[in-house]
Design a protein around this motif. Structure first.
Motif, PDB file in Angstrom:
ATOM      1  N   LEU A 111      -4.864 -31.136  31.981  1.00 37.51           N
ATOM      2  CA  LEU A 111      -3.547 -31.024  32.602  1.00 37.51           C
ATOM      3  C   LEU A 111      -2.463 -31.415  31.611  1.00 37.51           C
ATOM      4  N   ASP A 112      -1.561 -30.493  31.343  1.00 40.37           N
ATOM      5  CA  ASP A 112      -0.336 -30.767  30.599  1.00 40.37           C
ATOM      6  C   ASP A 112       0.743 -30.930  31.660  1.00 40.37           C
ATOM      7  N   ARG A 113       0.897 -32.168  32.129  1.00 39.60           N
ATOM      8  CA  ARG A 113       1.765 -32.424  33.281  1.00 39.60           C
ATOM      9  C   ARG A 113       3.225 -32.094  32.980  1.00 39.60           C
ATOM     10  N   LYS A 114       3.663 -32.426  31.786  1.00 38.45           N
ATOM     11  CA  LYS A 114       5.057 -32.214  31.415  1.00 38.45           C
ATOM     12  C   LYS A 114       5.443 -30.749  31.494  1.00 38.45           C
ATOM     13  N   ASN A 115       4.535 -29.867  31.082  1.00 32.81           N
ATOM     14  CA  ASN A 115       4.827 -28.435  31.062  1.00 32.81           C
ATOM     15  C   ASN A 115       4.236 -27.671  32.248  1.00 32.81           C
ATOM     16  N   GLY A 116       3.569 -28.384  33.144  1.00 36.27           N
ATOM     17  CA  GLY A 116       3.032 -27.743  34.341  1.00 36.27           C
ATOM     18  C   GLY A 116       1.904 -26.775  34.061  1.00 36.27           C
ATOM     19  N   LEU A 117       1.048 -27.110  33.081  1.00 42.78           N
ATOM     20  CA  LEU A 117      -0.055 -26.236  32.699  1.00 42.78           C
ATOM     21  C   LEU A 117      -1.383 -26.885  33.049  1.00 42.78           C
ATOM     22  N   LEU A 118      -2.283 -26.120  33.649  1.00 44.66           N
ATOM     23  CA  LEU A 118      -3.625 -26.609  33.949  1.00 44.66           C
ATOM     24  C   LEU A 118      -4.646 -25.634  33.376  1.00 44.66           C
ATOM     25  N   PHE A 119      -5.434 -26.127  32.420  1.00 49.14           N
ATOM     26  CA  PHE A 119      -6.502 -25.348  31.801  1.00 49.14           C
ATOM     27  C   PHE A 119      -7.775 -25.630  32.597  1.00 49.14           C
ATOM     28  N   VAL A 120      -8.298 -24.617  33.295  1.00 44.93           N
ATOM     29  CA  VAL A 120      -9.315 -24.868  34.328  1.00 44.93           C
ATOM     30  C   VAL A 120     -10.736 -24.465  33.949  1.00 44.93           C
ATOM     31  N   GLY A 121     -10.954 -23.912  32.746  1.00 39.12           N
ATOM     32  CA  GLY A 121     -12.307 -23.494  32.397  1.00 39.12           C
ATOM     33  C   GLY A 121     -12.820 -22.433  33.359  1.00 39.12           C
ATOM     34  N   ASP A 122     -14.031 -22.632  33.864  1.00 45.84           N
ATOM     35  CA  ASP A 122     -14.643 -21.655  34.777  1.00 45.84           C
ATOM     36  C   ASP A 122     -14.500 -22.036  36.245  1.00 45.84           C
ATOM     37  N   THR A 123     -13.652 -23.015  36.532  1.00 48.49           N
ATOM     38  CA  THR A 123     -13.432 -23.364  37.934  1.00 48.49           C
ATOM     39  C   THR A 123     -12.749 -22.232  38.672  1.00 48.49           C
ATOM     40  N   TYR A 124     -11.877 -21.515  37.976  1.00 42.07           N
ATOM     41  CA  TYR A 124     -11.264 -20.313  38.560  1.00 42.07           C
ATOM     42  C   TYR A 124     -11.017 -19.288  37.469  1.00 42.07           C
ATOM     43  N   TYR A 125     -11.265 -18.027  37.762  1.00 42.47           N
ATOM     44  CA  TYR A 125     -10.808 -16.909  36.933  1.00 42.47           C
ATOM     45  C   TYR A 125     -10.856 -15.652  37.781  1.00 42.47           C
ATOM     46  N   ALA A 126     -10.115 -14.646  37.382  1.00 40.55           N
ATOM     47  CA  ALA A 126     -10.129 -13.365  38.075  1.00 40.55           C
ATOM     48  C   ALA A 126     -11.457 -12.674  37.795  1.00 40.55           C
ATOM     49  N   GLY A 127     -12.211 -12.384  38.840  1.00 39.65           N
ATOM     50  CA  GLY A 127     -13.527 -11.769  38.675  1.00 39.65           C
ATOM     51  C   GLY A 127     -14.571 -12.559  39.447  1.00 39.65           C
ATOM     52  N   PRO A 128     -15.841 -12.199  39.290  1.00 39.71           N
ATOM     53  CA  PRO A 128     -16.907 -12.941  39.974  1.00 39.71           C
ATOM     54  C   PRO A 128     -17.080 -14.329  39.355  1.00 39.71           C
ATOM     55  N   ILE A 129     -16.883 -15.373  40.156  1.00 37.02           N
ATOM     56  CA  ILE A 129     -17.064 -16.750  39.700  1.00 37.02           C
ATOM     57  C   ILE A 129     -18.524 -17.124  39.929  1.00 37.02           C
ATOM     58  N   TYR A 130     -19.223 -17.451  38.863  1.00 43.28           N
ATOM     59  CA  TYR A 130     -20.665 -17.632  38.920  1.00 43.28           C
ATOM     60  C   TYR A 130     -21.026 -19.032  39.375  1.00 43.28           C
ATOM     61  N   LEU A 131     -21.721 -19.100  40.515  1.00 44.50           N
ATOM     62  CA  LEU A 131     -22.089 -20.367  41.138  1.00 44.50           C
ATOM     63  C   LEU A 131     -23.561 -20.376  41.533  1.00 44.50           C
ATOM     64  N   PHE A 132     -24.387 -19.671  40.760  1.00 42.01           N
ATOM     65  CA  PHE A 132     -25.786 -19.529  41.164  1.00 42.01           C
ATOM     66  C   PHE A 132     -26.794 -20.110  40.178  1.00 42.01           C
ATOM     67  N   VAL A 133     -26.364 -20.569  39.015  1.00 40.55           N
ATOM     68  CA  VAL A 133     -27.325 -21.103  38.052  1.00 40.55           C
ATOM     69  C   VAL A 133     -27.845 -22.446  38.556  1.00 40.55           C
ATOM     70  N   PRO A 134     -29.028 -22.878  38.093  1.00 36.53           N
ATOM     71  CA  PRO A 134     -29.653 -24.083  38.651  1.00 36.53           C
ATOM     72  C   PRO A 134     -28.785 -25.328  38.595  1.00 36.53           C
ATOM     73  N   GLU A 135     -27.968 -25.462  37.542  1.00 35.79           N
ATOM     74  CA  GLU A 135     -27.161 -26.678  37.406  1.00 35.79           C
ATOM     75  C   GLU A 135     -25.898 -26.667  38.254  1.00 35.79           C
ATOM     76  N   THR A 136     -25.593 -25.549  38.904  1.00 35.50           N
ATOM     77  CA  THR A 136     -24.402 -25.491  39.747  1.00 35.50           C
ATOM     78  C   THR A 136     -24.610 -26.305  41.023  1.00 35.50           C
ATOM     79  N   ASP A 137     -23.606 -27.077  41.372  1.00 30.61           N
ATOM     80  CA  ASP A 137     -23.600 -27.888  42.591  1.00 30.61           C
ATOM     81  C   ASP A 137     -22.406 -27.424  43.419  1.00 30.61           C
ATOM     82  N   LEU A 138     -22.678 -26.644  44.471  1.00 32.15           N
ATOM     83  CA  LEU A 138     -21.591 -26.034  45.237  1.00 32.15           C
ATOM     84  C   LEU A 138     -20.743 -27.084  45.941  1.00 32.15           C
TER      85      LEU A 138
END
Length: 311
Positions: A212-239
């Motif tokens: 979080l870059d609070r001053k500039n209002g930017l949040l870098f979220v990795g794979d928590t969200y993106y446009a497209g199929p969000i993959y939540l099925f691999v063994p290490e995923t905890d829904l």
């Protein structure tokens, strides 16, 4: 990680041989037809010394380093302050991301990873300073072992056009790296005129985090969200953990100007996080019916979908 369908060892060997035979010809599988994505026309493109990457200036001191020639469409971010910079993810390890970073800044660079899936740590070994969460999952991935998900990274139907010169798809692997500083949830990294706050967001992977870059209002979220199929099925995923992490970042959404995902398109709206939270609630309550995709459940929403394992 947006994990592809699994292929057997024999199929992989055949695919690599086919790739070698076609090395002189551009490869254009069907998925390449959607490229370039229209969102990129609105962004300022910056020259890149390595043609495997496209670079876009998102804000002053913030660059998206995009890999459009492989199906994952990975996006890493260079975030610069006045005294040092953070490289948030290092991509697939196919091109030379270090040369790209050095063309953009002369500041000392710290690598941080949104999580340690193979498609986000491929260039880690080229950097000296790597900050990360020091848990068993991260330690295992830092060894750089090839796994069942990364082995078909460069088979022909997953690559657009030619690979960089000298890249052998049958020998691609993640090189080992070492964490030099252990990060803690809530830690602040002062870059000089820009402070990044570390927010642990486990779920997609155990060591997932956002910046979080609070001053500039930017949040870098990795794979928590993106446009497209969000993959939540691999063994290490905890829904359940993923759902809690989404709720956490949604709490920040009123403070945000921009969300920056790690795949496909580098810009998203804060309201997309709220839409993701609502989608998870609909899945949990059974208010939406999935379609079956290669034995997995895909719940489709406006602009994204949730891809879960079969029950």
């Amino acid at each position: 990680m947006r994990t592809p369908r699994l292929v057997g060892t024999l199929l992989f060997a055949v695919a690599c041989a086919l790739h070698a035979q076609q090395a002189a010809e551009p490869l254009n599988p069907k998925w390449c037809d959607k490229l370039p994505r229209p969102e990129y026309k609105k962004l300022e493109r910056v020259s890149s010394p390595d043609p495997w990457f496209e670079v876009y200036r998102i804000r002053t001191g913030v660059f998206a380093i995009y890999e459009p020639h492989q199906e994952e469409e990975v996006i890493s971010y260079l975030i610069a302050g006045e005294k040092r910079a953070v490289l948030f993810d290092t991509g697939l390890g196919v091109g030379n991301i270090k040369s790209v970073v050095e063309s953009l800044t002369q500041l000392p660079v710290i690598v941080m990873n949104s999580h340690t899936h193979f498609d986000h740590v491929g260039g880690n070994a080229d950097f000296q300073e790597i900050y990360g969460e020091d848990i068993e999952y991260s330690q295992k991935n830092a060894k750089g072992e090839v796994n069942e998900y990364s082995r078909d990274l460069l088979i022909p139907d997953r690559v657009c056009r030619e690979l960089p010169k000298g890249v052998d798809p049958s020998k691609i692997k993640i090189r080992p790296w070492k964490i030099t500083h252990v990060l803690h949830d809530g830690e602040r990294i002062d870059l000089g005129g820009r402070v990044l706050e570390v927010i642990f967001t486990p779920g997609h992977a155990p060591d997932a985090m956002a910046l979080l870059d609070r001053k500039n209002g930017l949040l870098f979220v990795g794979d928590t969200y993106y446009a497209g199929p969000i993959y939540l099925f691999v063994p290490e995923t905890d829904l359940a953990a993923f759902t809690r992490s989404v709720a956490h970042v949604v709490e920040l959404s009123s403070q945000l100007n921009l969300v920056l995902p790690a795949h496909n398109v580098p810009v998203a709206r804060p309201s997309d996080l709220r839409a993701l939270e609502a989608a998870l609630e609909k899945v949990k309550s059974g208010k939406v019916t999935p379609r079956v995709t290669e034995g997995r459940r895909e719940y489709v929403f406006n602009g994204f979908s949730l891809l879960l394992s079969a029950k």
